[in-house]
Design an enzyme around this catalytic site. Structure first.
Site, PDB file in Angstrom:
ATOM      1  N   THR A  34       0.873  -1.183   0.000  1.00  0.00           N
ATOM      2  CA  THR A  34       0.000   0.000   0.000  1.00  0.00           C
ATOM      3  C   THR A  34       0.909   1.232   0.000  1.00  0.00           C
ATOM      4  O   THR A  34       1.345   1.675  -1.049  1.00  0.00           O
ATOM      5  CB  THR A  34      -0.968  -0.010   1.195  1.00  0.00           C
ATOM      6  OG1 THR A  34      -0.230  -0.233   2.404  1.00  0.00           O
ATOM      7  CG2 THR A  34      -2.012  -1.112   1.028  1.00  0.00           C
ATOM      8  N   THR A  64      -0.853  -1.421   8.773  1.00  0.00           N
ATOM      9  CA  THR A  64      -1.615  -2.634   8.446  1.00  0.00           C
ATOM     10  C   THR A  64      -0.626  -3.680   7.952  1.00  0.00           C
ATOM     11  O   THR A  64       0.156  -3.375   7.087  1.00  0.00           O
ATOM     12  CB  THR A  64      -2.632  -2.313   7.343  1.00  0.00           C
ATOM     13  OG1 THR A  64      -3.458  -1.255   7.825  1.00  0.00           O
ATOM     14  CG2 THR A  64      -3.530  -3.461   6.994  1.00  0.00           C
TER      15      THR A  64
END
Length: 389
Positions: A149, A182
């Protein structure tokens, strides 16, 4: 420890890899990774303890225990807080991939990472999966890149054992304080390891690695760690396998911490002399998570009193006593011995390096723990203040 290669790696030959642009975001970047091992692969799975875990985590927990042989990742969309439709979308994605690769749906886990509160763009994902052919020929490194990401680089580690190999990939730079960041991590081996042995070993390793890293004290809704063993290398020594597994996961954790959003410095805090492993980890996490310690490292300011403060705020550890405490930076003791000007100069020089080593001895027992983190910079604020825009 080494970076894994491409098709020469035995693990890569056992696990087929597909990566592609499924249109999660309309920029043409690879955002889908599918990795599948042969029938008979054993596995172990650890997921987030978040009370708002996403549909993908819920679905993956229902996978065939000990017999998962593949995973699907969609990056840059967490598929969290998307209700029943989010769960149906995850079921559809997993089912579509299972049909293509010739697996039962419950032999696959499905993972997502990225923005919370947005549904998958199912039309583009369906179009990509409908054109997917098997077997593919992509690399483990390509999968590591596809699952990123805001990571600045892919995270891949590989360790050879005695007649076997362990290779892992991971993503994660923010929202990292695993409670199992995350964070997603997938480890593959060609060793033959029974599912119950693999599960016990993986959980021990997870405690020392993925549960011992923190970037910003926030626990993700999507954390997932999976290990799969194809068995093609035959039986192996269980202790040797666990050491190799720990080495791979430790390397990945160091990569995650050093790539923390905006980070410039990896911080490693080793706590020794603790009365229990839990006490050592509690103190290490307190030090690593302290914003004042993080900014001290970022500014290369030898303000060692901030470490004393971080230890002292562990108020649920009544045995902690300042008269027993010893603190060092990169081997140079600053407490209880008064840090003179020469020592502070050495500490400042150490703080300017790529990795800062903090050592805390509690003087209470024989247990120890190492925790990994990073400094806190303006880059972290910038990255997270405009994440959706």
């Amino acid at each position: 420890m080494s970076w894994c290669g491409r098709s020469e790696v035995s693990v890569a030959r056992d696990f087929r890899v597909h990566c592609g642009a499924a249109g999660v975001l309309p920029d043409g970047r690879d955002d889908l990774a599918v990795v599948v091992g042969p029938p008979g692969t054993t596995s172990a799975l650890v997921t987030t303890r978040s009370r708002t875990a996403g549909p993908c985590v819920v679905l993956s927990r229902q996978a065939r225990a000990g017999a998962v042989r593949g995973f699907v990742v969609l990056a840059r969309n967490a598929n969290v807080a998307t209700g029943e439709q989010g769960l149906r979308d995850a079921v559809e994605v997993r089912g579509s991939v299972a049909r293509v690769v010739g697996a039962d749906p419950d032999e696959l886990v499905v993972c997502s990472t990225g923005m919370i509160g947005r549904r998958y763009p199912m039309a583009s994902i369906r179009a990509h999966l409908s054109a997917l052919t098997w077997p593919p020929s992509d690399s483990i490194e390509a999968a590591a890149a596809a699952i990123m990401t805001t990571d600045t680089r892919p995270k891949v580690r590989s360790v050879p054992g005695a007649g076997f190999e362990v290779t892992g990939i991971a993503k994660g730079v923010g929202m990292i304080e695993p409670d199992m960041a995350t964070m997603l991590s997938f480890v593959m081996t060609d060793a033959q390891v029974p599912a119950h042995v693999l599960d016990a070993a993986f959980r021990r390793v997870v405690e020392r690695t993925y549960n011992s890293v923190s970037v910003d004290t926030d626990t993700s809704t999507s954390d997932t760690a999976l290990v799969m063993a194809s068995g093609t290398a035959g039986p192996v020594d269980n202790d040797a396998f666990e050491r190799a597994l720990a080495e791979v996961c430790t390397g990945l954790v160091r990569d995650i911490a050093s790539d923390g959003e905006g980070a410039g410095t990896l911080i490693t805090c080793t706590v020794t002399g603790a009365g229990s492993p839990g006490q050592a980890r509690t103190v290490g996490k307190s030090v690593i998570n302290s914003p004042l310690v993080k900014t001290m490292v970022h500014g290369a300011d030898p303000n060692w009193g901030r470490v004393v403060m971080a230890v002292g705020k562990c108020v649920n550890e009544p045995d902690l006593a300042p008269e027993r405490l010893r603190i060092s930076f990169g081997g140079d003791e600053v407490f209880p011995r008064a840090a003179d000007r020469d020592t502070l100069a050495l500490v400042e020089q150490h703080l300017r390096g790529d990795e800062v080593l903090l050592e805390v001895d509690l003087g209470l027992g024989e247990e120890s723990w190492t925790v990994y983190g990073c400094d806190l910079t303006e880059g972290y604020v910038r990255s997270n203040s405009d994440y959706t825009t």
